[in-house]
Scaffold this motif. Structure first.
Motif, mmCIF file in Angstrom:
data_model
loop_
_atom_site.group_PDB
_atom_site.id
_atom_site.type_symbol
_atom_site.label_atom_id
_atom_site.label_comp_id
_atom_site.label_asym_id
_atom_site.label_seq_id
_atom_site.Cartn_x
_atom_site.Cartn_y
_atom_site.Cartn_z
ATOM 1 N N PHE A 190 34.979 33.445 15.197
ATOM 2 C CA PHE A 190 36.145 33.109 16.016
ATOM 3 C C PHE A 190 35.903 33.634 17.432
ATOM 4 C CE2 PHE A 190 41.068 33.639 16.408
ATOM 5 C CZ PHE A 190 41.071 32.702 17.433
ATOM 6 N N VAL A 191 35.455 32.703 18.265
ATOM 7 C CA VAL A 191 35.152 33.031 19.647
ATOM 8 C C VAL A 191 36.360 32.622 20.478
ATOM 9 C CG1 VAL A 191 33.624 32.489 21.579
ATOM 10 C CG2 VAL A 191 32.703 32.586 19.255
ATOM 11 N N LEU A 192 36.832 33.506 21.317
ATOM 12 C CA LEU A 192 38.014 33.158 22.100
ATOM 13 C C LEU A 192 37.841 33.532 23.567
ATOM 14 C CD1 LEU A 192 41.006 32.161 22.144
ATOM 15 C CD2 LEU A 192 41.653 34.557 21.918
ATOM 16 N N TYR A 193 38.016 32.533 24.416
ATOM 17 C CA TYR A 193 38.034 32.769 25.860
ATOM 18 C C TYR A 193 39.479 32.732 26.319
ATOM 19 C CZ TYR A 193 37.925 31.780 30.816
ATOM 20 O OH TYR A 193 38.162 31.830 32.166
ATOM 21 N N VAL A 194 39.869 33.749 27.037
ATOM 22 C CA VAL A 194 41.247 33.741 27.534
ATOM 23 C C VAL A 194 41.281 34.422 28.907
ATOM 24 C CG1 VAL A 194 41.856 35.881 26.311
ATOM 25 C CG2 VAL A 194 43.656 34.295 26.945
ATOM 26 N N SER A 195 42.041 33.855 29.807
ATOM 27 C CA SER A 195 42.179 34.527 31.097
ATOM 28 C C SER A 195 43.189 35.652 30.933
ATOM 29 C CB SER A 195 42.665 33.549 32.156
ATOM 30 O OG SER A 195 44.013 33.202 31.900
ATOM 31 N N SER A 196 43.045 36.660 31.757
ATOM 32 C CA SER A 196 43.952 37.802 31.640
ATOM 33 C C SER A 196 45.381 37.379 31.948
ATOM 34 C CB SER A 196 43.532 38.897 32.607
ATOM 35 O OG SER A 196 42.227 39.261 32.309
ATOM 36 N N GLU A 197 45.487 36.392 32.789
ATOM 37 C CA GLU A 197 46.812 35.911 33.136
ATOM 38 C C GLU A 197 47.487 35.298 31.909
ATOM 39 O OE1 GLU A 197 46.765 33.231 36.384
ATOM 40 O OE2 GLU A 197 48.965 33.091 36.472
ATOM 41 N N ASP A 228 38.923 37.054 30.919
ATOM 42 C CA ASP A 228 38.464 36.765 32.278
ATOM 43 C C ASP A 228 39.433 37.322 33.323
ATOM 44 O OD1 ASP A 228 36.716 35.686 34.081
ATOM 45 O OD2 ASP A 228 37.129 33.582 33.612
ATOM 46 N N ASP A 229 38.853 37.877 34.379
ATOM 47 C CA ASP A 229 39.654 38.332 35.529
ATOM 48 C C ASP A 229 40.649 39.433 35.186
ATOM 49 O OD1 ASP A 229 38.534 36.688 37.558
ATOM 50 O OD2 ASP A 229 39.563 34.964 36.686
ATOM 51 N N ILE A 230 40.103 40.530 34.674
ATOM 52 C CA ILE A 230 41.026 41.599 34.254
ATOM 53 C C ILE A 230 41.692 42.301 35.429
ATOM 54 C CG2 ILE A 230 40.038 42.129 31.985
ATOM 55 C CD1 ILE A 230 38.681 44.534 33.452
ATOM 56 N N GLN A 231 41.279 41.967 36.651
ATOM 57 C CA GLN A 231 42.029 42.554 37.771
ATOM 58 C C GLN A 231 43.497 42.138 37.704
ATOM 59 O OE1 GLN A 231 39.656 40.256 38.220
ATOM 60 N NE2 GLN A 231 40.624 38.510 39.236
ATOM 61 N N PHE A 232 43.745 41.080 36.951
ATOM 62 C CA PHE A 232 45.128 40.626 36.791
ATOM 63 C C PHE A 232 45.972 41.631 36.004
ATOM 64 C CE2 PHE A 232 48.532 37.990 35.091
ATOM 65 C CZ PHE A 232 48.899 37.291 36.231
ATOM 66 N N PHE A 233 45.308 42.522 35.285
ATOM 67 C CA PHE A 233 46.049 43.545 34.531
ATOM 68 C C PHE A 233 46.541 44.689 35.419
ATOM 69 C CE2 PHE A 233 43.709 42.756 30.244
ATOM 70 C CZ PHE A 233 44.549 41.683 30.008
#
Ligand code: ADP
Ligand code: MG
Length: 465
Positions: A190-197, A228-233
């Protein structure tokens, strides 16, 4: 009502008066009281996260309320619903009530309104592969670490793998390439791509809908999580907290975690230290802007993909003009192709220059282009650009040409030979000679006239508006 149920009811009553209703619904309503032995109250929570979350966030409150209900020796035990490898959950003590909550566990948070998705969709774009990713000095470490991880997810020292770099340098491409390989080689994974947003929004929706268990259960099943883009956290404390838990859970089980960020993790403001310290467990690799040769290779790949022909000179011109991001480079190529096809002309240098002057300066005013240097130098020395490019040996023209070559070297990433090409096809030794000549004049520091013009020009070139 049994004694243990009554005690828990009283506890809930008090807790409800102390905390926000959404927190209460999220973290306390799902709890099921199980037993009371002597002063020990056992409650059942849906999973380990729940337990950790409650322990971390509500321990003081719980201690207080238990002492109130059970006296100073009051104790609390947890029963945790265990998940078997097939993802079928069983409770330690199975009651009707909790099976019905657990049955919902396969719902994906991607199924929230507005987002339709299958249960284990990976959200990968098949076009992002290693084959069409150009490697260069700028991304060597990140690419080779990514390939290693793709071969052996969760089994290398690169867990988590953190890739950082400015916008448009290939972070998403790289992590998606990893995901595509893993997915191809192991269908069940189970591969999952998710943006941090998106992760954040799902979490917020889950809280709103009192659906936090589904959210967690979904993320706990993931084998390879690409976020992706954890600066969003940044500064989103609650989201960081839930991510921290997901992270720990997956990491303990040797699941691969890959993250990207637009700056080095240590400069992520408002990211909690404990989350940052986790990143050190693995590898952090950066992406730098591509150098000239890499940009040429990228342009080459992109025009092959688009099946168009572009003269070498045009490619070089684009590679020299667009320096800061690959995305911008792609945008420029698309524009040029679109213009050429709309205007039914072939792609040549003059069309390219026209289009670039409309885009690039707006996109990135840091770019210093060769012809800009040539133009400005020519104006300052009161000669023409053609003079600079041609063979004239007049003193004023020679100085202007040498100064222009000097600045091309200083301000662009062209090689000496490439610079020579822009000056009527001179070879690299002429460029070296020019640079040395200017260096000498600067070192002598005598010729007022020369120095004035030189520094005025330098100022204009480097503070280009
Ligand atoms: P980021 O996520 O860092 O903002 P992306 O991964 O979205 O950047 O990349 C922007 C575009 O540039 C994408 O279309 C990607 O395919 C392309 N790109 C980036 N780096 C490379 C590379 N090294 N080789 C080929 N294409 C690249
Ligand atoms: Mg991206």
């Amino acid at each position: 009502m049994q004694e243990y149920q009554r005690v828990w009811q009283n506890c809930l009553h008090f807790i409800q008066s102390q905390i926000d209703i959404s927190q209460f619904n999220t973290w306390f309503v799902p709890i099921i009281p199980k037993s009371l032995q002597e002063n020990n109250l056992t409650i059942q929570v849906p999973n380990k996260f729940f337990y950790e979350w409650i322990e971390e966030n509500y321990v003081a409150l719980l201690t207080k309320v238990l002492q109130k209900e059970l006296g100073p020796d009051g104790k609390l035990s947890y029963a945790i619903v265990v998940q078997s490898p097939e993802n079928h959950s069983t409770a330690h003590t199975n009651t009707k009530k909790n099976t019905s909550t657990l049955e919902k566990k396969h719902t994906t948070p991607f199924g929230f309104p507005g987002i339709t998705a299958k249960k284990k969709d990976s959200f990968l774009n098949k076009n992002y592969t290693f084959q069409n990713l150009v490697e260069g000095d700028c991304n060597q470490l990140a690419v080779s670490a990514s390939k290693t991880v793709a071969k052996n997810p969760g089994k290398t020292a690169f867990n988590p793998l953190v890739i950082y770099g400015a916008v448009g340098l290939g972070k998403t491409h790289l992590v998606q390439a990893i995901g595509n390989i893993i997915k191809n080689e192991n269908e069940k994974s189970f591969v999952l791509y998710v943006s941090s947003e998106r992760f954040t929004n799902q979490f917020i929706t889950a809280i709103k809908n009192n659906d936090i268990q589904n959210f967690l259960n979904f993320y706990l099943q993931v084998d390879v999580l690409m976020i992706d883009d954890i600066q969003f956290f940044n500064a989103k404390e609650k989201t960081q907290e839930i991510f921290f838990h997901v992270f720990n859970h997956l990491h303990q089980r040797h699941k691969q975690i890959i993250m990207t960020s637009d700056c080095p993790p240590r400069s992520l403001l408002g990211l909690q230290d404990r989350l940052l310290s986790r990143f050190k467990w693995g590898l952090t690799a950066d992406l730098q802007p591509p150098d000239f040769e890499t940009r040429m290779a990228i342009i080459n790949i992109k025009i092959q993909q688009a099946q168009i022909h572009m003269p070498l000179l045009v490619m070089e011109y684009i590679a020299a003009s667009v320096q800061s991001s690959v995305r911008e480079l792609e945008g420029v190529i698309h524009s040029i192709v679109a213009h050429a096809s709309l205007m039914k002309t072939t792609i040549d240098l003059s069309l390219t220059k026209k289009i670039l002057s409309a885009i690039v300066e707006k996109l990135d005013d840091q770019d210093v282009k060769i012809d800009f240097i040539q133009k400005l130098t020519a104006t300052n020395y009161k000669v023409s650009v053609e003079d600079i490019q041609n063979k004239s040996r007049k003193k004023q023209i020679v100085i202007a040409r040498q100064v222009a070559m000097y600045f091309c070297k200083e301000l662009s990433s062209y090689s000496l030979q490439q610079i020579g090409n822009f000056f009527g096809g001179r070879d690299h030794s002429t460029v070296i000679y020019a640079i040395q000549a200017i260096d000498n004049l600067l070192k002598e520091n005598k010729d007022e006239n020369f120095l004035n013009t030189f520094y005025t020009l330098k100022k204009k070139l480097t503070q280009k508006s």
